[in-house]
Every structure is written in C-alpha cells, then in structure tokens.
Write a protein that holds these residues in place. Structure first.
Motif, PDB file in Angstrom:
ATOM      1  N   THR A  62       2.631 -26.308 -10.199  1.00 46.34           N
ATOM      2  CA  THR A  62       2.736 -26.505 -11.644  1.00 46.34           C
ATOM      3  C   THR A  62       4.093 -26.099 -12.208  1.00 46.34           C
ATOM      4  O   THR A  62       4.632 -26.779 -13.090  1.00 46.34           O
ATOM      5  CB  THR A  62       1.634 -25.734 -12.385  1.00 46.34           C
ATOM      6  OG1 THR A  62       1.755 -24.331 -12.089  1.00 46.34           O
ATOM      7  CG2 THR A  62       0.262 -26.214 -11.951  1.00 46.34           C
ATOM      8  N   GLU A  63       4.654 -24.989 -11.721  1.00 44.19           N
ATOM      9  CA  GLU A  63       5.919 -24.494 -12.263  1.00 44.19           C
ATOM     10  C   GLU A  63       7.134 -25.197 -11.655  1.00 44.19           C
ATOM     11  O   GLU A  63       8.187 -25.292 -12.290  1.00 44.19           O
ATOM     12  CB  GLU A  63       6.038 -22.982 -12.051  1.00 44.19           C
ATOM     13  CG  GLU A  63       4.991 -22.164 -12.784  1.00 44.19           C
ATOM     14  CD  GLU A  63       5.098 -22.306 -14.287  1.00 44.19           C
ATOM     15  OE1 GLU A  63       6.239 -22.400 -14.794  1.00 44.19           O
ATOM     16  OE2 GLU A  63       4.049 -22.323 -14.959  1.00 44.19           O
ATOM     17  N   HIS A  64       6.991 -25.686 -10.415  1.00 38.86           N
ATOM     18  CA  HIS A  64       8.142 -26.278  -9.731  1.00 38.86           C
ATOM     19  C   HIS A  64       7.875 -27.702  -9.251  1.00 38.86           C
ATOM     20  O   HIS A  64       8.703 -28.277  -8.543  1.00 38.86           O
ATOM     21  CB  HIS A  64       8.561 -25.385  -8.563  1.00 38.86           C
ATOM     22  CG  HIS A  64       9.087 -24.055  -9.010  1.00 38.86           C
ATOM     23  ND1 HIS A  64      10.353 -23.890  -9.529  1.00 38.86           N
ATOM     24  CD2 HIS A  64       8.493 -22.834  -9.042  1.00 38.86           C
ATOM     25  CE1 HIS A  64      10.528 -22.614  -9.844  1.00 38.86           C
ATOM     26  NE2 HIS A  64       9.422 -21.958  -9.561  1.00 38.86           N
ATOM     27  N   ASN A  65       6.728 -28.254  -9.619  1.00 34.06           N
ATOM     28  CA  ASN A  65       6.414 -29.654  -9.304  1.00 34.06           C
ATOM     29  C   ASN A  65       6.598 -29.984  -7.827  1.00 34.06           C
ATOM     30  O   ASN A  65       7.096 -31.063  -7.473  1.00 34.06           O
ATOM     31  CB  ASN A  65       7.279 -30.602 -10.147  1.00 34.06           C
ATOM     32  CG  ASN A  65       7.065 -30.415 -11.625  1.00 34.06           C
ATOM     33  OD1 ASN A  65       5.937 -30.365 -12.091  1.00 34.06           O
ATOM     34  ND2 ASN A  65       8.153 -30.279 -12.371  1.00 34.06           N
ATOM     35  N   ALA A  66       6.224 -29.063  -6.974  1.00 38.84           N
ATOM     36  CA  ALA A  66       6.360 -29.291  -5.532  1.00 38.84           C
ATOM     37  C   ALA A  66       5.502 -30.480  -5.107  1.00 38.84           C
ATOM     38  O   ALA A  66       4.287 -30.466  -5.315  1.00 38.84           O
ATOM     39  CB  ALA A  66       5.944 -28.055  -4.753  1.00 38.84           C
ATOM     40  N   PRO A  67       6.108 -31.526  -4.521  1.00 42.16           N
ATOM     41  CA  PRO A  67       5.309 -32.674  -4.101  1.00 42.16           C
ATOM     42  C   PRO A  67       4.381 -32.360  -2.943  1.00 42.16           C
ATOM     43  O   PRO A  67       3.311 -32.950  -2.812  1.00 42.16           O
ATOM     44  CB  PRO A  67       6.368 -33.710  -3.717  1.00 42.16           C
ATOM     45  CG  PRO A  67       7.579 -32.904  -3.384  1.00 42.16           C
ATOM     46  CD  PRO A  67       7.546 -31.709  -4.277  1.00 42.16           C
ATOM     47  N   LYS A  68       4.813 -31.418  -2.091  1.00 42.56           N
ATOM     48  CA  LYS A  68       3.975 -30.979  -0.977  1.00 42.56           C
ATOM     49  C   LYS A  68       4.180 -29.488  -0.778  1.00 42.56           C
ATOM     50  O   LYS A  68       5.249 -28.947  -1.071  1.00 42.56           O
ATOM     51  CB  LYS A  68       4.306 -31.738   0.310  1.00 42.56           C
ATOM     52  CG  LYS A  68       3.914 -33.208   0.265  1.00 42.56           C
ATOM     53  CD  LYS A  68       4.053 -33.870   1.634  1.00 42.56           C
ATOM     54  CE  LYS A  68       3.564 -35.313   1.577  1.00 42.56           C
ATOM     55  NZ  LYS A  68       3.621 -35.967   2.915  1.00 42.56           N
ATOM     56  N   VAL A  69       3.136 -28.831  -0.264  1.00 45.21           N
ATOM     57  CA  VAL A  69       3.187 -27.382  -0.050  1.00 45.21           C
ATOM     58  C   VAL A  69       2.622 -27.049   1.318  1.00 45.21           C
ATOM     59  O   VAL A  69       1.548 -27.557   1.697  1.00 45.21           O
ATOM     60  CB  VAL A  69       2.394 -26.621  -1.132  1.00 45.21           C
ATOM     61  CG1 VAL A  69       2.461 -25.115  -0.878  1.00 45.21           C
ATOM     62  CG2 VAL A  69       2.924 -26.946  -2.532  1.00 45.21           C
ATOM     63  N   ALA A  70       3.316 -26.196   2.063  1.00 38.90           N
ATOM     64  CA  ALA A  70       2.851 -25.700   3.356  1.00 38.90           C
ATOM     65  C   ALA A  70       2.709 -24.186   3.289  1.00 38.90           C
ATOM     66  O   ALA A  70       3.255 -23.531   2.393  1.00 38.90           O
ATOM     67  CB  ALA A  70       3.839 -26.083   4.457  1.00 38.90           C
ATOM     68  N   SER A  71       1.987 -23.631   4.239  1.00 32.54           N
ATOM     69  CA  SER A  71       1.936 -22.175   4.404  1.00 32.54           C
ATOM     70  C   SER A  71       2.534 -21.816   5.753  1.00 32.54           C
ATOM     71  O   SER A  71       2.442 -22.592   6.717  1.00 32.54           O
ATOM     72  CB  SER A  71       0.498 -21.651   4.315  1.00 32.54           C
ATOM     73  OG  SER A  71      -0.289 -22.156   5.382  1.00 32.54           O
ATOM     74  N   LEU A  72       3.154 -20.642   5.826  1.00 27.93           N
ATOM     75  CA  LEU A  72       3.759 -20.171   7.076  1.00 27.93           C
ATOM     76  C   LEU A  72       3.702 -18.661   7.084  1.00 27.93           C
ATOM     77  O   LEU A  72       4.077 -18.007   6.101  1.00 27.93           O
ATOM     78  CB  LEU A  72       5.216 -20.654   7.172  1.00 27.93           C
ATOM     79  CG  LEU A  72       5.998 -20.365   8.452  1.00 27.93           C
ATOM     80  CD1 LEU A  72       7.118 -21.390   8.632  1.00 27.93           C
ATOM     81  CD2 LEU A  72       6.593 -18.949   8.475  1.00 27.93           C
TER      82      LEU A  72
END
Length: 303
Positions: free
Chosen positions: A166-176
């Motif tokens: 929502t704050e950075h409009n990330a088109p995709k998100v991963a976890s690491l």
C-alpha cells in the motif's frame, strides 16, 4: 483498506489454529518457544556474530536506507530497516527480510543493502521489538520470547506485507530469511499462500513438512541448506522437498556439501565463502525470475 486488514487478520487466526495443532507435539515439560529456542542454542554453541571485513560488501548499485514504522502492534510501533536503490524510477518488487536469531543487527542490514542493490525495495522487519543479541545466551532469551507469541510474529509479517503493497505499490513481494528467519519466511508463505509471490528459506529450523499445510502454497520456493546442519537435518530437508514435489509445487532445494548451519552469515563463525557465494547467485537468479520475470544463467555447483 479495512477489508484488507480484516482479511489478513482472519488469515492469521485461521493459520494459527492449524499451525498450533501441528506444532503442539513439543515436550509437555517446556513451551514451544523454549523448545525451539533450545534447538537453536545447541546449533550456536560457542558462536558469536563477530564483525569481519566481509560484512562490508558493497551493494551492486548505490542504495538509500532509513528506519521506518511499518505498522503498530499493541499500541507499539513496528520499526524496520527500509532500503532501495537510490532514485528508483518505478514501483519496485519488494522483499521482506527476516533476521536470524541474533535480531535485526548490522549484518542483516548489510544483506538488505546487497539485495536492494540488485534492484529491489527491501524491508528488514524486527521480530524482537528493537533488541539484538551479541551472544547465544541473549539470543536464546529473545528467540524464546518471540516464539512464545507466534500470533504477534504473524501479525508483524502481515503488516510488513501490507506496508509494501500500500505504501510503496510493490507489484510483487517475496519473503527471505535465515535461521530463525528462514522458518518464519516459510511461515509467512503459509500465512499468505496466494498473496506472497516467492519464498526464500536459508536453513530454517523447525521446518513444516505436513502436506496439509504445504498444499496451500501457491508461490515458488527456494530452499538453501547445509549438509552438516542438524536443524533442519538433511533428512528433514529431503522430506520437505519430496512433499512439495508430490504436491506439484514449484520448488528449488539446494543442500551444500560440507556447509553447516548459518554458513551464509559472513559475521558468524560458520561462514563458508564458497557455498555462500553460490547460494547468493542462486537467490538473485530466483528472485529475478519470479519477481521480475527475468531468466539468468547460474552455477549448478553446490559447494
């Protein structure tokens, strides 16, 4: 917005009900948090997060960083380390980085800088409420406290995901994540099985191998493990891999010969430079493939 947060809260509740049942086989004489903490303490006997010149590896491109508030839990702000390429020209794919049992220390920030230098926005979360450890005794206290309140950790990660979207409009998100963070990287995937776009696990103890839980995962998974590690053991890693394959999941699992737990931590005493370099190459190729749609040739060696 309220609908989104309600959906995440509901996901936390539903996941905790199944996760708690699956983990409830811990010995009756100790809490789950204490059991998991003791397992990590055994792995890190005599270990220290000792800074070395290797920690100063520069990112591939200039980055800018800041401490940010990415959410609030129990009326307390959640502070994380946010880093991205300097002067980004577009909304960037993002990575939620989850620290080792030492906490959100300088090594995790350095690794976040390196990831950001590959063209990602990176949020290194803090699951310890601002505390870090310099020795195994302190780390055991912090990791036990955290593991004894898994609902707070799930809420923390859900808010990190929502912040990047929502704050950075990330088109995709991963976890690491690494170590403690490796297990919670997988847990984040289980929490957001159709929302998270990729999961990277570096030798996470307490691995989930139950098909009923793993079948919900819709994202690709990269697993990085050491042959000498006992938490998880090679047998557990292979069970995890076989279960994912049987379920038809997209998974890349690598076990490095002669490498121990925490072999990719340049500030630790088990650092294996050759294995760590190859694992980094595979990690960046994996993230580029599933967060950017870019294919690249990588080494097939497992040092």
């Amino acid at each position: 917005m309220l609908k989104k947060y309600f959906g995440l809260a509901l996901a936390v509740c539903l996941f905790l009900s199944t996760w708690g049942m699956a983990q409830s086989q811990a010995t009756p004489s100790s809490s789950l948090g204490e059991q998991l903490g003791q397992e990590m303490a055994e792995l890190h006997q005599g270990d220290r997060p000792i800074p070395t010149p290797l920690v100063a590896q520069a990112p591939r491109m200039p980055v800018q960083s800041e401490m940010v508030t990415y959410g609030t839990l129990e009326e307390k702000p959640l502070m994380g380390y946010l880093v991205a390429p300097a002067d980004p020209s577009e909304a960037l794919p993002a990575i939620v980085v989850i620290h080792e049992w030492w906490g959100l220390n300088d090594n995790i920030k350095m690794m976040s800088d390196r990831l950001a230098g590959e063209g990602y926005r990176v949020l290194a979360v803090d699951l310890y409420g601002g505390e870090t450890a310099d020795n195994p005794e302190e780390a055991l206290q912090l990791v036990t406290k955290a593991n004894n309140h898994p609902e707070q950790l799930f809420d923390n990660l859900a808010l990190a995901y929502e912040y990047l979207k929502t704050e950075h409009n990330a088109p995709k998100v991963a976890s690491l994540g690494w170590c403690f963070g490796g297990r919670w990287s997988l847990n984040m995937g289980l929490l957001l099985p159709d929302q998270l776009d990729a999961v990277v696990i570096y030798y996470g103890g307490g691995m989930v191998t139950d098909p009923e839980q793993l079948k919900t995962l819709e994202m690709p998974i990269l697993g990085i493990f050491g042959e000498l590690d006992q938490n998880p053991s090679v047998e557990t890693v292979r069970e995890f891999e076989a279960t994912l394959q049987a379920l038809g999941k997209t998974a890349e699992i690598h076990v490095y010969k002669g490498a121990d737990h925490a072999f990719a931590n340049p500030s630790g005493t088990r650092y294996n430079a050759k294995a760590a370099a190859d694992a980094w190459e595979k990690t960046i190729a994996f993230l580029n493939r599933y967060l950017r749609g870019q294919e690249s040739s990588t080494s097939n060696s497992e040092a």
